[in-house]
Write a protein that holds these residues in place. Structure first.
Motif, PDB file in Angstrom:
ATOM      1  N   ASN A  30       0.825  -1.213   0.000  1.00 26.73           N
ATOM      2  CA  ASN A  30       0.000   0.000   0.000  1.00 26.73           C
ATOM      3  C   ASN A  30       0.858   1.262   0.000  1.00 26.73           C
ATOM      4  OD1 ASN A  30      -2.420  -1.405  -0.016  1.00 26.73           O
ATOM      5  ND2 ASN A  30      -2.527  -1.516   2.214  1.00 26.73           N
ATOM      6  N   GLU A  31       1.977   1.232   0.727  1.00 24.99           N
ATOM      7  CA  GLU A  31       2.885   2.386   0.737  1.00 24.99           C
ATOM      8  C   GLU A  31       3.457   2.650  -0.649  1.00 24.99           C
ATOM      9  OE1 GLU A  31       5.846   1.538   3.685  1.00 24.99           O
ATOM     10  OE2 GLU A  31       4.801   2.696   5.232  1.00 24.99           O
ATOM     11  N   LYS A  32       3.804   1.576  -1.352  1.00 28.70           N
ATOM     12  CA  LYS A  32       4.377   1.703  -2.702  1.00 28.70           C
ATOM     13  C   LYS A  32       3.314   2.040  -3.748  1.00 28.70           C
ATOM     14  CE  LYS A  32       8.724   0.258  -2.023  1.00 28.70           C
ATOM     15  NZ  LYS A  32       9.961   0.831  -2.501  1.00 28.70           N
ATOM     16  N   GLY A  33       2.059   1.865  -3.386  1.00 26.34           N
ATOM     17  CA  GLY A  33       0.976   2.160  -4.340  1.00 26.34           C
ATOM     18  C   GLY A  33       0.708   1.032  -5.319  1.00 26.34           C
ATOM     19  N   ILE A  34       1.116  -0.185  -4.969  1.00 27.92           N
ATOM     20  CA  ILE A  34       0.870  -1.348  -5.830  1.00 27.92           C
ATOM     21  C   ILE A  34      -0.516  -1.886  -5.498  1.00 27.92           C
ATOM     22  CG2 ILE A  34       1.644  -3.666  -6.456  1.00 27.92           C
ATOM     23  CD1 ILE A  34       4.483  -2.749  -5.574  1.00 27.92           C
TER      24      ILE A  34
ATOM     25  N   MET B 172      -5.103 -12.144  -6.929  1.00 32.23           N
ATOM     26  CA  MET B 172      -3.981 -12.113  -7.873  1.00 32.23           C
ATOM     27  C   MET B 172      -2.655 -12.416  -7.163  1.00 32.23           C
ATOM     28  SD  MET B 172      -5.007 -11.633 -10.878  1.00 32.23           S
ATOM     29  CE  MET B 172      -6.618 -12.331 -10.700  1.00 32.23           C
ATOM     30  N   LEU B 173      -2.492 -11.874  -5.964  1.00 30.50           N
ATOM     31  CA  LEU B 173      -1.262 -12.131  -5.206  1.00 30.50           C
ATOM     32  C   LEU B 173      -1.125 -13.614  -4.873  1.00 30.50           C
ATOM     33  CD1 LEU B 173      -1.311  -9.086  -2.772  1.00 30.50           C
ATOM     34  CD2 LEU B 173       0.381  -9.512  -4.557  1.00 30.50           C
ATOM     35  N   ALA B 174      -2.219 -14.230  -4.456  1.00 31.57           N
ATOM     36  CA  ALA B 174      -2.189 -15.660  -4.130  1.00 31.57           C
ATOM     37  C   ALA B 174      -1.907 -16.495  -5.373  1.00 31.57           C
ATOM     38  CB  ALA B 174      -3.516 -16.076  -3.510  1.00 31.57           C
ATOM     39  N   ASP B 175      -2.472 -16.084  -6.503  1.00 33.18           N
ATOM     40  CA  ASP B 175      -2.236 -16.793  -7.761  1.00 33.18           C
ATOM     41  C   ASP B 175      -0.764 -16.686  -8.168  1.00 33.18           C
ATOM     42  OD1 ASP B 175      -3.251 -18.283 -10.035  1.00 33.18           O
ATOM     43  OD2 ASP B 175      -2.840 -16.470 -11.209  1.00 33.18           O
ATOM     44  N   LEU B 176      -0.198 -15.498  -8.026  1.00 35.36           N
ATOM     45  CA  LEU B 176       1.231 -15.320  -8.311  1.00 35.36           C
ATOM     46  C   LEU B 176       2.082 -16.192  -7.396  1.00 35.36           C
ATOM     47  CD1 LEU B 176       1.782 -11.477  -8.814  1.00 35.36           C
ATOM     48  CD2 LEU B 176       2.270 -13.271 -10.462  1.00 35.36           C
ATOM     49  N   ALA B 177       1.742 -16.212  -6.120  1.00 36.28           N
ATOM     50  CA  ALA B 177       2.521 -16.990  -5.153  1.00 36.28           C
ATOM     51  C   ALA B 177       2.481 -18.476  -5.466  1.00 36.28           C
ATOM     52  CB  ALA B 177       1.989 -16.741  -3.740  1.00 36.28           C
ATOM     53  N   MET B 178       1.346 -18.955  -5.964  1.00 35.15           N
ATOM     54  CA  MET B 178       1.200 -20.386  -6.260  1.00 35.15           C
ATOM     55  C   MET B 178       1.807 -20.757  -7.613  1.00 35.15           C
ATOM     56  SD  MET B 178      -0.472 -22.150  -3.907  1.00 35.15           S
ATOM     57  CE  MET B 178      -1.264 -23.485  -4.763  1.00 35.15           C
ATOM     58  N   ASN B 179       1.475 -19.980  -8.647  1.00 31.35           N
ATOM     59  CA  ASN B 179       1.782 -20.395 -10.024  1.00 31.35           C
ATOM     60  C   ASN B 179       3.018 -19.737 -10.628  1.00 31.35           C
ATOM     61  OD1 ASN B 179      -0.511 -22.043  -9.981  1.00 31.35           O
ATOM     62  ND2 ASN B 179      -1.806 -20.308 -10.529  1.00 31.35           N
TER      63      ASN B 179
ATOM     64  N   SER C 246       8.194 -14.527 -10.054  1.00 37.78           N
ATOM     65  CA  SER C 246       7.690 -13.155 -10.158  1.00 37.78           C
ATOM     66  C   SER C 246       7.173 -12.653  -8.816  1.00 37.78           C
ATOM     67  CB  SER C 246       6.590 -13.062 -11.224  1.00 37.78           C
ATOM     68  OG  SER C 246       5.541 -13.945 -10.923  1.00 37.78           O
ATOM     69  N   PHE C 247       6.639 -13.556  -7.980  1.00 39.54           N
ATOM     70  CA  PHE C 247       6.193 -13.149  -6.648  1.00 39.54           C
ATOM     71  C   PHE C 247       7.383 -12.740  -5.793  1.00 39.54           C
ATOM     72  CE2 PHE C 247       4.789 -13.857  -2.260  1.00 39.54           C
ATOM     73  CZ  PHE C 247       3.630 -13.122  -2.265  1.00 39.54           C
ATOM     74  N   LYS C 248       8.484 -13.506  -5.907  1.00 39.31           N
ATOM     75  CA  LYS C 248       9.695 -13.150  -5.163  1.00 39.31           C
ATOM     76  C   LYS C 248      10.238 -11.793  -5.620  1.00 39.31           C
ATOM     77  CE  LYS C 248      11.112 -17.817  -3.997  1.00 39.31           C
ATOM     78  NZ  LYS C 248      12.032 -18.914  -4.228  1.00 39.31           N
ATOM     79  N   ALA C 249      10.154 -11.536  -6.919  1.00 41.87           N
ATOM     80  CA  ALA C 249      10.584 -10.231  -7.437  1.00 41.87           C
ATOM     81  C   ALA C 249       9.717  -9.106  -6.890  1.00 41.87           C
ATOM     82  CB  ALA C 249      10.523 -10.244  -8.967  1.00 41.87           C
ATOM     83  N   LEU C 250       8.431  -9.375  -6.781  1.00 45.36           N
ATOM     84  CA  LEU C 250       7.493  -8.390  -6.211  1.00 45.36           C
ATOM     85  C   LEU C 250       7.819  -8.110  -4.743  1.00 45.36           C
ATOM     86  CD1 LEU C 250       4.829  -6.727  -6.621  1.00 45.36           C
ATOM     87  CD2 LEU C 250       3.629  -8.732  -5.765  1.00 45.36           C
TER      88      LEU C 250
END
Length: 114
Positions: A84-88, A94-101, A105-109
């Protein structure tokens, strides 16, 4: 003049309830008064269930995000706060989907947020 009771409408009403009770066990499927109560209760559960489903999915997404974020040394609440601070503006689904699949890219985020 004889009393008119509109048998067609009442039979249709009973048939509709009994059709909804199809597959129930015992008197629940073929006795109208019992079937009517059970079908009514079932419709209540269906309505409530649609609300509970949303609650359950959000809970699942939060658990998945938390598990993935803890591997990176953060907690869920810290991660969401920093997003929220970064404005993302990514929702939890979507976050859970990134973390699973797409864990890379989730680690990069997570790295960009740290």
């Amino acid at each position: 003049m004889p009393r008119s009771v509109n048998a067609v409408a009442s039979r249709a009403r009973r048939k509709r309830v009994l059709k909804q009770a199809k597959g129930f066990y015992g008197k629940r499927k073929n006795v109208y008064t019992v079937a009517k109560n059970i079908v009514e209760k079932g419709q209540t559960y269906a309505y409530v269930g649609r609300k509970v489903k949303k609650r359950d999915y959000r809970q699942l997404w939060i658990v998945r995000i938390n598990a993935a974020v803890r591997e990176e040394g953060l907690t869920y609440s810290e991660f969401i706060h920093k997003l929220n601070e970064k404005g993302i503006e990514l929702n939890r689904k979507m976050l859970a989907d990134l973390a699973m699949n797409a864990p890379e890219s989730f680690k990069a985020l997570v790295a960009s947020v740290k």
